[in-house]
Design an enzyme around this catalytic site. Structure first.
Site, mmCIF file in Angstrom:
data_model
loop_
_atom_site.group_PDB
_atom_site.id
_atom_site.type_symbol
_atom_site.label_atom_id
_atom_site.label_comp_id
_atom_site.label_asym_id
_atom_site.label_seq_id
_atom_site.Cartn_x
_atom_site.Cartn_y
_atom_site.Cartn_z
ATOM 1 N N THR A 98 0.874 -1.173 0.000
ATOM 2 C CA THR A 98 0.000 0.000 0.000
ATOM 3 C C THR A 98 0.908 1.217 0.000
ATOM 4 O O THR A 98 1.630 1.466 0.959
ATOM 5 C CB THR A 98 -0.921 0.012 1.223
ATOM 6 N N LYS A 173 -7.242 1.219 -2.827
ATOM 7 C CA LYS A 173 -6.849 0.795 -1.482
ATOM 8 C C LYS A 173 -7.040 1.927 -0.480
ATOM 9 O O LYS A 173 -7.389 1.693 0.681
ATOM 10 C CB LYS A 173 -5.402 0.320 -1.478
ATOM 11 N N LYS A 241 0.611 5.042 8.233
ATOM 12 C CA LYS A 241 1.190 5.374 6.929
ATOM 13 C C LYS A 241 0.117 5.469 5.861
ATOM 14 O O LYS A 241 0.061 6.428 5.088
ATOM 15 C CB LYS A 241 2.245 4.336 6.573
#
Length: 292
Positions: A98, A173, A241
């Site tokens: 990701t 995502k 993150k």
């Protein structure tokens, strides 16, 4: 070209299981990781070891990567001994980290310059999905590369879909992580409310998880919360993150996401209190201090 020799870079909680499933599907595997110890089980099962991403690339028809942060992706692909140092025409790279949509587009453009192809293909499903080959895979890139990669996706996942050009997998995502972030707060608050009301949280969970409130987090992570099991299937530090990337993208699109902003604030507080290496279900600690 039918893909047979596959490289894999990044053997963390997710990567080890995904690489193992590729081997079970019959692909020849060459692996690399910062720590060779993480590869021991794969090597014992017949995988080959390479000392750098470049060496993995030279040994493989296609290479899958899943590492921690965009800076790690940058190094794995563009570093002195990165994948592009060993890249030759006709090869394929698939980044399942990701990461940043902009970085995905940069990787795709470089692969094309070198006569090959690239996909960004982040996943959802956590450690259980990786182990059971039931990941959902969100893909960005050319359809020709997507078709070529489908046998790999079939070995690692239960659902995969091409969402658009380079970066589209990463944007998808981000949408996934945005939904999870607010849902995780809701799950924690529901359990905290049940406990404060004097109810048995396990019994309440059994009643609400199969109805309209049901979700992956409710069914798979809430039971861990109630047991005080905060072992990582997906690290808090990596979720922070992801939320940071999503918030950056939202700001670029001039989009206000107050739910995501609150989740980001809470998870950063959890990390500051020592929970960065816990699983994302550890957010419950902020609602039930006795679970610390």
């Amino acid at each position: 070209m039918t893909l047979k020799k596959i490289g894999f870079v990044g053997l963390g909680v997710m990567g080890r299981a995904m690489a193992s499933n590729l081997m079970k599907a019959g692909f020849e595997l060459t692996v690399s990781n910062r720590s060779k110890a993480s590869a021991e089980a794969l090597l014992a099962s017949g995988a080959a070891w390479a000392d750098s991403p470049a060496a993995v690339m030279r040994a493989a028809d296609a290479v899958v990567t899943i590492v921690g942060y965009p800076r790690d992706v940058e190094q794995v692909y563009f570093g002195e001994k990165g994948l592009f140092a060993g890249f030759t025409p006709g090869k394929l790279v698939i980044d399942m980290t990701t990461s940043s949509p902009l970085l995905a587009a940069k990787i795709g453009a470089r692969a094309r310059e070198l006569g090959g192809e690239a996909l960004d293909a982040p996943v959802s499903g956590g450690d259980v999905g990786a182990r059971d080959a039931k990941l959902t895979i969100m893909v960005g890139g050319p359809e020709t590369a997507y078709k070529k990669a489908e046998p790999l996706f079939a070995a690692m996942g239960k659902e995969w879909k091409l969402q658009g050009a380079w970066g589209a997998g990463q944007h998808t995502k981000m949408a996934n992580q945005i939904a999870i972030a607010s849902n995780m707060m809701g799950v924690c608050e529901a359990l905290a409310y049940a406990r404060a009301a004097g109810l048995d949280p396990q019994s309440v969970l059994a009643s609400i998880s199969g109805g309209a409130a049901g979700s992956f987090s409710m069914s798979n992570l809430a039971p861990r919360m109630l047991k005080g099991d905060f072992k990582p299937g997906f690290y808090v530090k990596h979720f922070i993150k992801d939320m940071g990337i999503a918030l950056d993208c939202a700001r670029e699109m001039k989009l206000d996401l107050p739910g995501l902003e609150l989740a980001d604030k809470l998870y950063r507080r959890l990390a500051d209190e020592g929970g960065e290496n816990d699983g994302t279900q550890a957010l419950y600690k902020l609602y039930a201090p006795e679970r610390n």
